[in-house]
Design an enzyme around this catalytic site. Structure first.
Site, PDB file in Angstrom:
ATOM      1  N   SER A 246       0.836  -1.199   0.000  1.00  0.00           N
ATOM      2  CA  SER A 246       0.000   0.000   0.000  1.00  0.00           C
ATOM      3  C   SER A 246       0.873   1.251   0.000  1.00  0.00           C
ATOM      4  CB  SER A 246      -0.978  -0.060   1.183  1.00  0.00           C
ATOM      5  OG  SER A 246      -2.002   0.887   1.046  1.00  0.00           O
TER       6      SER A 246
ATOM      7  N   HIS B 214      -4.616  -1.578  -4.096  1.00  0.00           N
ATOM      8  CA  HIS B 214      -5.972  -2.003  -3.700  1.00  0.00           C
ATOM      9  C   HIS B 214      -6.959  -1.719  -4.841  1.00  0.00           C
ATOM     10  CE1 HIS B 214      -4.101  -2.409   0.138  1.00  0.00           C
ATOM     11  NE2 HIS B 214      -3.953  -1.109   0.314  1.00  0.00           N
TER      12      HIS B 214
END
Length: 246
Positions: A134, A170
């Protein structure tokens, strides 16, 4: 021991819930270790939790995961001050740097105050594998989409730029990321963007994307480029990684 050339593994995964521990390192973290080429001893992994404000409970879970995986884990804290005397020497002594998710904007601001941005660049050139999830993926790129500034996604274009692309993380689980990445590419903020569904990682040798890998079935990676006034997306089928045994 170091990788044969500058190597980055940029991911939207790497962690799973354990049966006896709160956290286990999944196949993507193990793949980062494999990319380092270490053998004959326990891998040395630096855990960097700046994006979570060096939250101690998250670091404790990472230490548990490292014990289960057979890694020697060193946490690097920058709050309230660096926890080691020689930050650069500590980073360069690792096989892998694993950067946790959280706020990429805060992460890079703090890294720059402490000169860790330049240290990471030197480590990359020296063959330490740079990796993360991330925010720990976004930081290596020119930028991408982030929720660092609030619940709504906003553009972020102040990454380290080791990899000269935008990055989308994501991509399958947060519905706002795909349209924002497409808009940023269409507007010219990034020439191209490299994106990952949850559980997928992108392997770079130097600045060249050489492979997409996954720890979860059915997930994909994507290249987003500009065409006319819009953006076009190409799916890359990642290679499945073996599930680690503990």
């Amino acid at each position: 021991m170091s990788a044969a050339e500058p190597t980055i593994l940029a991911t939207s995964g790497g962690h799973r819930v354990g049966t006896r521990t709160r956290l286990l390192f999944d196949a993507l973290v193990h793949h980062a270790v494999d990319l380092s080429g270490v053998h004959g001893r326990r891998p040395r992994v630096l855990y960097v939790g700046t994006a979570t404000g060096d939250a101690e409970h998250v670091t404790a879970r990472a230490a548990e995961a490292a014990r289960a995986a057979g890694f020697d884990l060193t946490p690097l804290y920058l709050f309230p001050m660096p926890n080691v005397e020689d930050v650069e020497g500590t980073v360069l002594d690792q096989d892998v740097v694993w950067v946790m998710g959280g706020s990429v904007a805060n992460l890079l601001a703090v890294w720059r105050v402490h000169g860790l941005d330049a240290i990471m660049r030197r480590a990359w050139r020296a063959g330490v594998v740079l990796a993360g999830v991330s925010a720990g993926s976004l930081c290596w790129f020119e930028g991408g989409a982030t929720d660092s500034f609030g619940p709504g996604l906003r553009p972020f274009t102040d990454g380290l730029g080791l990899l000269p692309y935008g990055n989308g993380v994501h991509y399958d689980s947060d519905p706002g990321r795909r349209p924002l990445i497409h808009r940023l590419v269409a507007e010219g903020a990034f020439r191209t963007a490299h994106c990952t569904d949850d559980g997928v990682g992108l392997v770079y040798r130097g600045t060249e994307l050489v492979e997409a890998v996954t720890e979860l079935p059915g997930r994909g990676a994507y290249l987003v480029g500009r065409e006319g006034d819009g953006a076009v997306e190409e799916r890359i089928e990642p290679r499945s990684l073996p599930t680690p045994r503990f």
